[in-house]
Design an enzyme around this catalytic site. Structure first.
Site, mmCIF file in Angstrom:
data_model
loop_
_atom_site.group_PDB
_atom_site.id
_atom_site.type_symbol
_atom_site.label_atom_id
_atom_site.label_comp_id
_atom_site.label_asym_id
_atom_site.label_seq_id
_atom_site.Cartn_x
_atom_site.Cartn_y
_atom_site.Cartn_z
ATOM 1 N N ILE A 299 0.838 -1.203 0.000
ATOM 2 C CA ILE A 299 0.000 0.000 0.000
ATOM 3 C C ILE A 299 0.870 1.249 0.000
ATOM 4 C CG2 ILE A 299 -1.785 1.270 1.257
ATOM 5 C CD1 ILE A 299 -2.381 -1.463 2.687
ATOM 6 N N CYS A 300 0.500 2.233 -0.821
ATOM 7 C CA CYS A 300 1.170 3.537 -0.759
ATOM 8 C C CYS A 300 0.213 4.522 -0.102
ATOM 9 C CB CYS A 300 1.532 4.014 -2.159
ATOM 10 S SG CYS A 300 2.299 5.630 -2.167
ATOM 11 N N LEU A 301 0.416 4.751 1.185
ATOM 12 C CA LEU A 301 -0.452 5.688 1.909
ATOM 13 C C LEU A 301 0.428 6.435 2.904
ATOM 14 C CD1 LEU A 301 -3.323 6.713 2.506
ATOM 15 C CD2 LEU A 301 -3.572 4.871 4.152
#
Lengths: 198, 187
Positions: free
Chosen positions: A90-92
């Site tokens: 995930i890119c958060l």
């Protein structure tokens, strides 16, 4: 007792009593009794391609929690610009440099749900998905809905896409690989076949 | 929904633990919980944005990301000297002095406001203060002021004792100038 474990115990109690759990929006379960690994689940937000799907998450709690963020990954495959279609990474920002020690499992799960509802294609994790999101929004919507149906138990079945996947599996390709290849090439069977053969 | 059923059964599983949790802490204690460890705050400090923490918890957070000092709750700017300790009547200072940590920052006392603010302005009362400064480059000021239209003597002939003395002096002043500039940059 280490602060990480103590806090996860408290959070666990908090989150399973929360209103969101009651409405089946989010869920957490323990994997072991050391409280350093959990299973999360979020429901796809309404009025998105993910609606009706249940997405499983792997949550690992570092020893330095809550001073460092938990490590979260999608176990359920998902077609989204900020989530790897292959690994589920995930890119958060809040799971990286924007983490703050007062955030909890509950706020992380709710943030992920918000991410499903509002992708950020300019800060992608999966460049192929992000490009499709920006250039072919219609294809993106259809693909994401199809993935939700196949992997997350979503209600919307797409016969035409299934047929294309079957066409490739009949040629001897593995189903998931065939689906990734087709999704990445805007469901162009010839291009997907070329990609799989190269 | 069936999933909800599963969720509530795990809730029931925690039931006995929940009861002890509730007994040990009154229902309204949440207002005084540390925002980091979620326990009731020990050695409590409050940030300028009003968020409560244990001092050890906040200290560890500030140490974890020294380049990004933000409030863990609202991400407002925060720093060690801008938090206020809270001293309750039942002081817990006696137990666990937490030797490893720097002590909680002290409270800051400000003098009560003076309501006749202009009373100190009279010359006769001894409160009058005056200062005069030239700023960061007094040397330039002196050089330009006191050497004005001064005809400087020519350099002494090389090899003479006077020349050597001038060389040493020149080097000494150069060194002094470098040290001064360095100090200006650091400060």
């Amino acid at each position: 007792m280490a602060i990480a474990e103590q806090r996860i115990r408290r959070e666990f109690r908090e989150v399973i009593r929360s209103e969101e759990v009651e409405r089946c929006r989010i869920k957490v379960e323990l994997v072991n009794d050391k409280f350093n690994e959990l299973k999360g689940e979020i429901a796809g937000p309404p009025e998105t391609p993910y609606e009706g799907g249940k997405f499983q998450l792997e949550i690992k709690i570092p020893e330095t929690y809550p001073f460092n963020p938990p490590k979260v990954r999608f176990v359920t495959r998902i077609w989204h610009p900020n989530i790897s279609s292959v690994t589920g990474a995930i890119c958060l920002d809040i799971l990286k440099d924007q983490w703050a020690a007062a955030m909890t499992l509950r706020t992380v799960l709710l943030s992920l749900q918000a991410l499903l509802a509002a992708a950020e294609p300019d800060d992608p994790q999966d460049a192929v998905v992000a490009r499709q999101y920006k250039e072919r929004q219609d294809v993106f919507q259809k693909t994401a809905t199809h993935w939700t149906n196949v992997y997350a138990g979503g209600p919307n079945h797409a016969d035409d896409l299934e047929d294309k996947v079957r066409q490739l599996t009949n040629m001897g390709f593995e189903e998931d690989q065939a689906r990734v290849a087709l999704s990445s090439h805007n469901w162009d069977t010839a291009q997907a076949t070329d990609f799989l053969l190269s | 929904m069936s999933e909800c059923g599963a969720g509530s059964s795990s809730k029931d599983g925690q039931g006995s633990e929940d009861t002890t949790y509730r007994q040990s802490e009154p229902a309204d204690s949440g207002a005084y919980e540390c925002n980091i460890c979620l326990d009731s705050a020990r050695d409590a400090v409050v940030s300028r944005c009003g968020h409560l923490f244990c001092w050890p918890c906040l200290y560890q957070w500030l140490e974890t990301c020294p380049h990004r000092q933000v409030c863990p709750v609202c991400k407002a700017g925060i720093s060690q000297d801008k938090v206020t300790p809270i001293y309750g009547k039942g002081s817990n200072d006696k137990k666990d002095p937490r030797n490893k940590l720097p002590p909680r920052p002290p409270g800051q006392r400000t003098e009560p406001e003076n309501h006749n603010a202009f009373s100190g302005f009279g010359f006769g009362e001894g409160n009058f203060q005056m200062s005069f400064g030239i700023g960061a480059f007094p040397f330039g000021f002196f050089a330009s002021t006191f050497n004005w239209s001064d005809v400087r003597p020519g350099p002494p002939p090389a090899g003479s004792p006077h020349h050597e003395e001038e060389q040493i002096l020149s080097k000494a002043f150069l060194l002094l100038a470098i040290v001064f500039i360095f100090w200006l940059l650091i400060a």
